[in-house]
Design a protein around this motif. Structure first.
Motif, short mmCIF file in Angstrom:
data_model
loop_
_atom_site.label_atom_id
_atom_site.label_comp_id
_atom_site.label_asym_id
_atom_site.label_seq_id
_atom_site.Cartn_x
_atom_site.Cartn_y
_atom_site.Cartn_z
N PRO A 1 0.83 -1.21 0.00
CA PRO A 1 0.00 0.00 0.00
C PRO A 1 0.85 1.25 0.00
O PRO A 1 1.88 1.32 0.65
N GLU B 1 -12.76 -1.95 3.72
CA GLU B 1 -12.15 -0.77 3.11
C GLU B 1 -10.63 -0.85 3.10
O GLU B 1 -9.96 0.14 2.82
N GLY B 2 -10.07 -2.02 3.40
CA GLY B 2 -8.63 -2.16 3.41
C GLY B 2 -8.08 -2.43 2.02
O GLY B 2 -8.78 -2.88 1.11
N THR B 3 -6.78 -2.18 1.87
CA THR B 3 -6.11 -2.39 0.58
C THR B 3 -4.96 -3.39 0.68
O THR B 3 -4.33 -3.69 -0.33
N SER B 4 -4.68 -3.91 1.87
CA SER B 4 -3.52 -4.78 2.03
C SER B 4 -3.82 -6.23 1.67
O SER B 4 -2.92 -6.96 1.26
N GLY B 5 -5.07 -6.69 1.81
CA GLY B 5 -5.41 -8.09 1.52
C GLY B 5 -4.99 -9.00 2.65
O GLY B 5 -4.67 -8.57 3.77
N PRO C 1 -4.88 -11.00 -2.44
CA PRO C 1 -5.43 -9.63 -2.36
C PRO C 1 -6.89 -9.58 -1.95
O PRO C 1 -7.38 -8.53 -1.53
N THR C 2 -7.62 -10.69 -2.08
CA THR C 2 -9.06 -10.68 -1.79
C THR C 2 -9.48 -11.64 -0.70
O THR C 2 -10.59 -11.51 -0.18
#
Length: 631
Positions: free
Chosen positions: A41, A408-412, A433-434
């Motif tokens: 990120p 709402e996170g982007t790190s996975g 990632p998901t």
């Protein structure tokens, strides 16, 4: 020599030579499983750091490796042609790929006074280099979250349990590059699989589901027994022979192949003897502030099998030592261990450190000699699953755990590694990632890391390894190509005939559906009703064909069907007499030579009319003196 050369001249050149089949090199095979690190990120406030290959903890992780070329591979993932030449080394001025290599022993200087500080700086990159994360394979097959994981002590057989109620068994020695499981079992119908554990001899394994009864299977997946369920109407849990609510965890004693431990939502821990499935050996009730039934969410044995620990639903951690005459009173009781449910507990091999993972997004490190407060609390580790655990590396110098994906996170989903001695983060390895990372393990013999992931639609087990430092396991099945089909593998595909699918046997669509379909049609729904063009029906005049509006509406809605009884059945059958005589299809052709010509009787209405005319004629004849012959 002359005789030998003359004899060799009469033989083919390939005589006595072993013909080697062409196999791709090891580097070519493992290049297909090369990991591409997930993008980190972005930092909104970047600091002026001249070294771009260091993360927030100051650990050098190197630039991301380029993805493997896809043009040189066929559909089965085997490289075509010779392998690519190795990249230029650092001495040639080429770009360094991956983390930097540790400095050689000759390059280190011991003349400095602060040797301890230098050693601490050198240990950090060494810890990150020990993590086998250069390559990756995924064991798929589950349709939901993979919530449990177990690897036998030899590292050849893997068990994975999921929320889809099934357990899949994988064998590295029998798998090929397709990575398919050799057996799938459903321990308890409609119950999630929550824990799996191998026996010390790896000949059996324990399966814990959401039901109140744990099961024991052999190495091949055959059921050996199921523990008894207790009486739910007995208030005192010590008087029941088994659990009365769903299980939350279970583990085999690491030193005794006949003893297992289970925890349940009924608020008790139970020690079982595998030889007796009808009753437990010991019932342990945790210490509570008030009399109630609070679930036990996690449990674990220590390395020697002499102590057990349980995570209670009120956030407390309680530890018992197994000794003669011991009871339910805990030896160690931490009242406020966590603020939420405890999902994983793990002892160190030396019996000094205890790890606790919770859904309050923390990982705590406890010193068993001083349990008043934790040594370290690692925060900001999201956890949304009741089976997320924490584990040690084989040398127990690293602590690692998985994280869950936030909305709402982007790190996975990540695997976070921490230094046990310095109690600081070492590295973060992106797994998915998901998908969230639930269970994780680092096998000491094969030196490979296992991490289970998944969501409501799919689940899998990621295996991280490094061909240079890992052994067997994933390395064996990656290079093994699928077996080619032979003529003996032919299977006859049966042709299934379903007579009810033929148009002759299909049910006619209902009038209600036809009317609903007509109402949705914009043309038919707005089409006005046609006027009356012919005579009325039944002596009545009108478009409704009846004097009552109710009868018309019921007929249009399909409640009153056509009056087929008004039709003469004889006329309905004789309509097809000419067609049957000209083009017979079924029984008539078989008896065409011997079948007599059918003669149909005359209509009843005609016979009645003739009888009436005959009676009238004979009744008038005597009076008139004439003999009338009917026409």
């Amino acid at each position: 020599m002359d005789e030998e050369e003359m004899m060799r001249a009469h033989l083919p050149l390939s005589f006595g030579k072993s013909v080697r089949s062409h196999h791709p090199s090891a580097s070519a095979v493992h290049s297909s499983t090369r990991r591409t690190p997930l993008p980190a990120p972005q930092n909104p406030n970047p600091s002026p750091n001249p070294n771009p290959s260091s993360d927030e903890a100051g650990v050098s992780i190197g630039p991301p490796r380029p993805p493997p070329p896809s043009d040189d591979r066929d559909e089965e993932g085997v490289m075509i042609g010779p392998p690519r030449p190795p990249p230029p080394s650092d001495e040639d001025g080429g770009m360094m790929i991956g983390p930097p290599r540790p400095p050689a022993a000759s390059d280190r200087t011991d003349s400095d006074d602060d040797d301890d500080d230098d050693d601490d700086d050198d240990d950090e990159p060494d810890d990150s280099n020990k993590i086998p994360s250069s390559n990756e394979i995924v064991l798929k097959g589950h349709t939901k979250v993979v919530s449990s994981l177990a690897i036998d002590h030899s590292g050849s057989r893997v068990l994975s349990g999921s929320y889809d109620y099934t357990v899949r068994m994988y064998d590295f020695q029998g798998m090929n590059s397709k990575l398919q499981s050799f057996r799938q079992i459903e321990p308890s119908e409609g119950h999630q699989v929550r824990s799996l554990s191998w026996s010390p001899t790896s000949d059996r394994f324990l399966c814990v589901t959401g039901s109140a009864q744990a099961k024991i299977y052999d190495r091949d997946g055959l059921t050996l027994g199921e523990f008894i369920k207790g009486d739910m109407y007995i208030r005192d849990l010590k008087n029941t022979k088994g659990h009365i609510s769903g299980l939350t965890g279970g583990e085999w004693n690491p030193k005794s192949k006949e003893t297992i431990l289970t925890s349940s939502e009924d608020g008790s821990l139970r020690i079982w003897d595998v030889a007796d499935f009808q009753s437990q050996k010991q019932v342990i009730k945790p210490k509570l502030s008030r009399p109630s039934r609070i679930p036990v969410t996690a449990c674990a044995w220590d390395y020697e099998g002499k102590r057990i620990v349980g995570g209670i639903g009120d956030g407390s951690i309680q530890l018992w030592s197994i000794k003669p005459g011991w009871g339910s009173r805990p030896d160690i009781h931490v009242l406020k261990g966590h603020t939420d449910d405890i999902t994983g507990l793990k002892f160190s091999t030396d019996g000094l450190i205890l790890l606790s993972r919770s859904t309050d997004s923390t990982l705590k490190v406890w010193d068993l000699r001083q349990m008043k407060s934790p040594l370290k609390v690692f925060e900001d580790l999201p956890n949304h699953y009741a089976q997320t655990n924490a584990a040690f590396s084989p040398d127990e110098q690293l602590i690692f755990t998985g994280t869950s994906v936030e909305k709402e996170g982007t790190s996975g989903g990540l695997l976070c590694f921490f230094n046990r001695r310095k109690l600081e983060i070492v590295s973060r390895v992106g797994i998915s990632p998901t998908y969230s990372v639930i269970r994780c393990a680092w096998h000491p013999k094969i030196n490979q890391i296992f991490a289970t992931v998944g969501d409501k639609k799919e689940g899998g087990t990621h295996i991280l390894y490094d061909p240079s430092i890992s052994r067997r396991g994933a390395l064996v099945c990656v290079g093994r190509a699928p077996r080619k089909k032979s003529i003996d593998d032919f299977e006859v595909q049966p042709v299934i005939h379903n007579p009810h699918a033929l148009p002759l046997f299909r049910d006619q669509p209902s009038r209600k559906r036809q009317r609903e379909k007509a109402l949705k049609d914009p043309i038919k729904s707005h089409k006005p009703e046609l006027p009356m063009t012919g005579p009325g029906h039944g002596g009545r005049v009108g478009t409704t064909k009846g004097s009552l509006l109710t009868q018309y509406l019921m007929k249009q809605g399909g409640l009153i069907k056509e009056t087929w009884m008004e039709e003469d059945p004889r006329e309905a059958i004789l309509k097809y007499a000419d067609v049957a005589a000209k083009d017979p299809k079924f029984i008539a052709p078989a008896y065409a030579d011997t079948q007599p010509e059918p003669v149909f009787a005359k209509s009843d209405s005609e016979e009645e009319e003739n009888d009436i005319s005959v009676q009238i004629t004979f009744s008038l004849a005597p009076k008139q003196g004439l003999l009338a012959v009917p026409e």
